[in-house]
Design a protein around this motif. Structure first.
Motif, PDB file in Angstrom:
ATOM      1  N   THR A 120      13.651 -24.171   2.109  1.00  0.00           N
ATOM      2  CA  THR A 120      13.029 -23.150   2.947  1.00  0.00           C
ATOM      3  C   THR A 120      12.374 -22.109   2.054  1.00  0.00           C
ATOM      4  OG1 THR A 120      15.058 -21.824   3.036  1.00  0.00           O
ATOM      5  CG2 THR A 120      14.744 -23.488   4.759  1.00  0.00           C
ATOM      6  N   ILE A 140       8.675 -19.139   1.789  1.00  0.00           N
ATOM      7  CA  ILE A 140       7.432 -18.573   2.313  1.00  0.00           C
ATOM      8  C   ILE A 140       6.274 -19.145   1.494  1.00  0.00           C
ATOM      9  CG2 ILE A 140       6.113 -16.457   2.716  1.00  0.00           C
ATOM     10  CD1 ILE A 140       8.781 -14.965   2.864  1.00  0.00           C
ATOM     11  N   ASP A 144       6.241 -19.189   7.137  1.00  0.00           N
ATOM     12  CA  ASP A 144       7.608 -19.630   6.878  1.00  0.00           C
ATOM     13  C   ASP A 144       7.625 -21.146   7.026  1.00  0.00           C
ATOM     14  OD1 ASP A 144       8.826 -17.089   6.494  1.00  0.00           O
ATOM     15  OD2 ASP A 144       8.729 -16.757   8.669  1.00  0.00           O
ATOM     16  N   ARG A 158       3.523 -16.058   9.668  1.00  0.00           N
ATOM     17  CA  ARG A 158       4.251 -14.803   9.581  1.00  0.00           C
ATOM     18  C   ARG A 158       3.340 -13.620   9.919  1.00  0.00           C
ATOM     19  NH1 ARG A 158       8.776 -14.307   6.358  1.00  0.00           N
ATOM     20  NH2 ARG A 158       8.017 -12.282   5.626  1.00  0.00           N
TER      21      ARG A 158
END
Length: 270
Positions: free
Chosen positions: A226, A228, A241, A263
């Motif tokens: 995970t 950005i 994201d 985002r």
């Protein structure tokens, strides 16, 4: 005048009575006798040998230049200088070319190291390259268990995945994505591997991108990354994201799923 009866030599010195050569008494002869007169060599006023001997000068044939120089020393000098110049150039090339090669090699290493970081620029990727960061692994190699190692491997794989997306490198994507890959299209609808590769198009707008806040969770041969993802294009940036899922298969990590969500505001001026 007197004459020697033995050698027939004559003298005009009245004081001589004997021949200076053989000692024979001299007899007086008449003055009108035209016999050759030989004067004695030891007379005081005889200076016939007063001038010093001068040897003849060197003979120079007519039409020749006595000061003409030979040309072959100059020719040898020019040829020697030419050979030395070639040798000097060869030595300089042998020294400079390896240094230039090492400098270029170091430059490539530096570029590759920079690509391994989170801040990247969109390169022209070689579509013939179809090996990711785990391609050197053996097919039967078990999945890694060190979380930091897996995070590094998946980060590199994300970079390769992004490059393949930007360049629409379908061969590269075919290797990165697992056969059971399920992603999402622009309408957030499920998308298979075949559809993903079939609809991919080259992106000529993206200038660079970066990954941040990367975290990995590991469960056996499965891993989830995970973080950005932010891309920069035409003085604007957009962030997402993302959740990417991977499986350890055939000795390497392969993507089995991907979810992204924009985002904040859609676009931010730089």
């Amino acid at each position: 005048m007197k004459r020697c009866s033995t050698c027939n030599r004559t003298y005009d010195d009245p004081n001589l009575s004997f021949c200076i050569d053989d000692g024979t008494p001299l007899r007086t002869i008449e003055a009108d006798d035209d016999t050759t007169v030989v004067q004695p060599r030891n007379t005081a006023d005889n200076d016939w040998n007063a001038h010093a001997y001068r040897p003849p000068g060197s003979y120079v044939p007519s039409g020749t230049d006595p000061k003409r120089r030979r040309a072959w020393p100059w020719i040898l000098g020019i040829v020697g200088a030419f050979i030395l110049g070639i040798l000097a150039l060869g030595i300089a090339a042998a020294i400079i070319i390896p240094r230039m090669t090492r400098s270029q090699r170091n430059g490539r290493v530096s570029i590759n190291n920079n690509r391994a970081e989170n801040s990247n620029v969109a390169p022209e990727y070689n579509s013939n390259s179809n090996a990711n960061s785990n391609a050197s692994e053996d097919v039967d190699t078990p999945p890694p268990t060190d979380q930091e190692q897996v995070l590094g491997q998946l980060t590199n794989l994300e970079q390769e995945w992004t490059v393949a997306n930007v360049n629409a490198d379908k061969r590269k994507l075919d290797r990165i994505l697992a056969d059971d890959f399920v992603g999402q299209d622009e309408r957030n609808q499920p998308q298979s591997k075949a559809d993903y590769i079939r609809t991919i198009k080259r992106d000529t707008v993206v200038d660079k991108w970066e990954f941040s806040n990367l975290k990995v969770s590991l469960a056996g041969d499965r891993a989830t990354l995970t973080g950005i993802f932010t891309y920069f294009a035409e003085d604007r940036s957009t962030s997402y994201d993302f959740i990417d899922k991977f499986v350890w298969r055939d000795g390497r990590w392969q993507a089995t799923g991907s979810e992204i969500k924009r985002r904040g505001t859609p676009e931010v001026d730089l």
